[in-house]
Write a protein that holds these residues in place. Structure first.
Motif, PDB file in Angstrom:
ATOM      1  N   SER A  26       0.827  -1.203   0.000  1.00 16.69           N
ATOM      2  CA  SER A  26       0.000   0.000   0.000  1.00 16.69           C
ATOM      3  C   SER A  26       0.853   1.242   0.000  1.00 16.69           C
ATOM      4  O   SER A  26       2.059   1.210   0.296  1.00 16.69           O
ATOM      5  N   GLY A  27       0.220   2.371  -0.334  1.00 14.73           N
ATOM      6  CA  GLY A  27       0.847   3.668  -0.189  1.00 14.73           C
ATOM      7  C   GLY A  27       0.424   4.283   1.133  1.00 14.73           C
ATOM      8  O   GLY A  27      -0.161   3.623   1.989  1.00 14.73           O
ATOM      9  N   ASP A  28       0.688   5.562   1.298  1.00 14.83           N
ATOM     10  CA  ASP A  28       0.358   6.244   2.548  1.00 14.83           C
ATOM     11  C   ASP A  28      -1.062   6.789   2.563  1.00 14.83           C
ATOM     12  O   ASP A  28      -1.475   7.435   3.512  1.00 14.83           O
ATOM     13  N   GLY A  29      -1.823   6.560   1.521  1.00  9.46           N
ATOM     14  CA  GLY A  29      -3.170   7.101   1.428  1.00  9.46           C
ATOM     15  C   GLY A  29      -3.348   7.816   0.111  1.00  9.46           C
ATOM     16  O   GLY A  29      -2.622   8.776  -0.170  1.00  9.46           O
ATOM     17  N   PHE A  30      -4.263   7.351  -0.698  1.00  3.51           N
ATOM     18  CA  PHE A  30      -4.441   7.924  -2.030  1.00  3.51           C
ATOM     19  C   PHE A  30      -5.556   8.969  -2.000  1.00  3.51           C
ATOM     20  O   PHE A  30      -6.614   8.741  -1.413  1.00  3.51           O
ATOM     21  N   PRO A  31      -5.339  10.115  -2.664  1.00  4.83           N
ATOM     22  CA  PRO A  31      -6.344  11.183  -2.611  1.00  4.83           C
ATOM     23  C   PRO A  31      -7.585  10.895  -3.432  1.00  4.83           C
ATOM     24  O   PRO A  31      -8.659  11.426  -3.133  1.00  4.83           O
ATOM     25  N   ASP A  32      -7.432  10.052  -4.473  1.00  3.26           N
ATOM     26  CA  ASP A  32      -8.588   9.793  -5.330  1.00  3.26           C
ATOM     27  C   ASP A  32      -8.422   8.454  -6.034  1.00  3.26           C
ATOM     28  O   ASP A  32      -7.388   7.773  -5.911  1.00  3.26           O
ATOM     29  N   ALA A  33      -9.453   8.076  -6.794  1.00  6.26           N
ATOM     30  CA  ALA A  33      -9.465   6.779  -7.474  1.00  6.26           C
ATOM     31  C   ALA A  33      -8.333   6.654  -8.480  1.00  6.26           C
ATOM     32  O   ALA A  33      -7.716   5.591  -8.617  1.00  6.26           O
ATOM     33  N   ALA A  34      -8.047   7.719  -9.205  1.00  8.85           N
ATOM     34  CA  ALA A  34      -7.006   7.671 -10.237  1.00  8.85           C
ATOM     35  C   ALA A  34      -5.640   7.366  -9.630  1.00  8.85           C
ATOM     36  O   ALA A  34      -4.857   6.580 -10.193  1.00  8.85           O
ATOM     37  N   ALA A  35      -5.335   7.974  -8.492  1.00  9.52           N
ATOM     38  CA  ALA A  35      -4.042   7.732  -7.850  1.00  9.52           C
ATOM     39  C   ALA A  35      -3.918   6.295  -7.374  1.00  9.52           C
ATOM     40  O   ALA A  35      -2.870   5.654  -7.525  1.00  9.52           O
ATOM     41  N   ALA A  36      -4.993   5.763  -6.800  1.00  9.21           N
ATOM     42  CA  ALA A  36      -4.968   4.378  -6.340  1.00  9.21           C
ATOM     43  C   ALA A  36      -4.807   3.419  -7.513  1.00  9.21           C
ATOM     44  O   ALA A  36      -4.049   2.448  -7.446  1.00  9.21           O
ATOM     45  N   ALA A  37      -5.521   3.688  -8.599  1.00  8.24           N
ATOM     46  CA  ALA A  37      -5.448   2.816  -9.772  1.00  8.24           C
ATOM     47  C   ALA A  37      -4.065   2.851 -10.401  1.00  8.24           C
ATOM     48  O   ALA A  37      -3.549   1.817 -10.851  1.00  8.24           O
ATOM     49  N   ALA A  38      -3.450   4.016 -10.450  1.00  8.13           N
ATOM     50  CA  ALA A  38      -2.110   4.123 -11.021  1.00  8.13           C
ATOM     51  C   ALA A  38      -1.101   3.321 -10.214  1.00  8.13           C
ATOM     52  O   ALA A  38      -0.239   2.626 -10.766  1.00  8.13           O
TER      53      ALA A  38
END
Length: 208
Positions: A119-131
Motif C-alpha cells: 500500500s501507499g500512505d493514502g491515495f487522494p482519489d481513485a485515479a491515484a490508487a489505480a495508477a
C-alpha cells in the motif's frame, strides 16, 4: 454408541466457526501473526486408540489453528520457491487518520492467510490508487477508507481498479445499502468469515 463423539463434533464445529470468523482469536495465527517467524512444522492429526467399542469410538485430536496454518504453509512454500509471499494491494484512501484503522485491520487479516499487504500512505482519489495498483501488477485489491469516503467515492475507486487490471476488489467495511451498487466483489469486516475470504484469495492466486 458414539454419543461422546457426536457431542464433541458439535462443539468442534461451533469452535471452528468462531475461529474462522476470528471471534475466537488464536494469537499469532488468526490474529497478530508474525510473517517473519519462518516455516513451522505442522503436527499431523492423530487419533486415540480405539477402545472395545470399535473404530466408531475413536476420538480425533484436531487443532483449531490448522486451517489458518495450512494457508501460512502455502505462503511459506511460495516464499521458499520464489523469494516472496503472495501480495494483495491495499487501496488506502484519504488521509492517514481516516483509513489507518481499517488498513491496519486488513493488513493483519491478510497476514493471517500468508499474504503481504502492499500500500501507499493514502491515495487522494481513485485515479491515484489505480495508477499505483497498475504499477505493481497484482490481481486483488482491498479498499480501506472511512464510511464517508466510501459513500461518496467507492464506485469510482472500484471502477478505476478494475480498469487498472484488478480481478478482485474487496472492501474492508461492513456492507450497507448505500454501497450495494458499487461493484465490489465482497466486503470483509469484524465478524465476517475471514477463513473463507482468505481461501478465495488463494483461489485467485492459483489462476495466476
Amino acid at each position: 454408541r458414539g454419543w461422546v463423539a457426536e457431542r464433541l463434533a458439535e462443539t468442534r464445529q461451533r469452535s471452528s466457526e468462531r475461529v474462522a470468523h476470528r471471534v475466537q482469536a488464536i494469537v499469532g495465527v488468526s490474529v497478530f501473526p508474525d510473517p517473519g517467524e519462518g516455516p513451522r512444522a505442522l503436527r499431523a492429526d492423530s487419533q486415540f486408540p480405539p477402545d472395545a467399542g470399535g473404530p466408531s469410538a475413536r476420538l480425533p485430536r484436531l487443532r483449531l489453528a490448522a486451517d489458518f496454518e495450512e494457508l501460512r504453509q502455502r505462503s511459506d512454500a511460495r516464499l521458499a520457491a520464489s523469494g516472496k509471499r503472495p501480495c494483495v494491494f491495499l487501496a488506502s484512501m484519504g488521509p492517514l487518520a481516516a483509513h489507518t484503522a481499517r488498513s491496519t485491520w486488513a493488513a493483519n487479516l491478510l497476514a493471517a492467510g500468508g499474504f503481504e499487504a502492499v500500500s501507499g500512505d493514502g491515495f487522494p482519489d481513485a485515479a491515484a490508487a489505480a495508477a499505483a495498483f497498475a504499477a505493481i501488477g497484482l490481481r486483488a485489491a482491498v479498499v480501506c477508507a472511512s464510511d464517508a469516503f466510501l459513500d461518496e467515492a467507492l464506485p469510482a475507486v472500484v471502477k478505476a481498479l478494475r480498469e487498472a487490471g484488478a480481478k478482485r476488489v474487496v472492501v474492508a467495511a461492513p456492507p450497507r445499502p448505500s454501497l450495494a451498487d458499487a461493484g465490489a466483489d465482497a466486503f470483509v469486516h469484524r465478524g465476517s468469515d475471514a477463513l473463507a475470504f482468505l481461501r478465495s484469495l488463494w483461489e485467485e492466486e492459483a489462476e495466476r
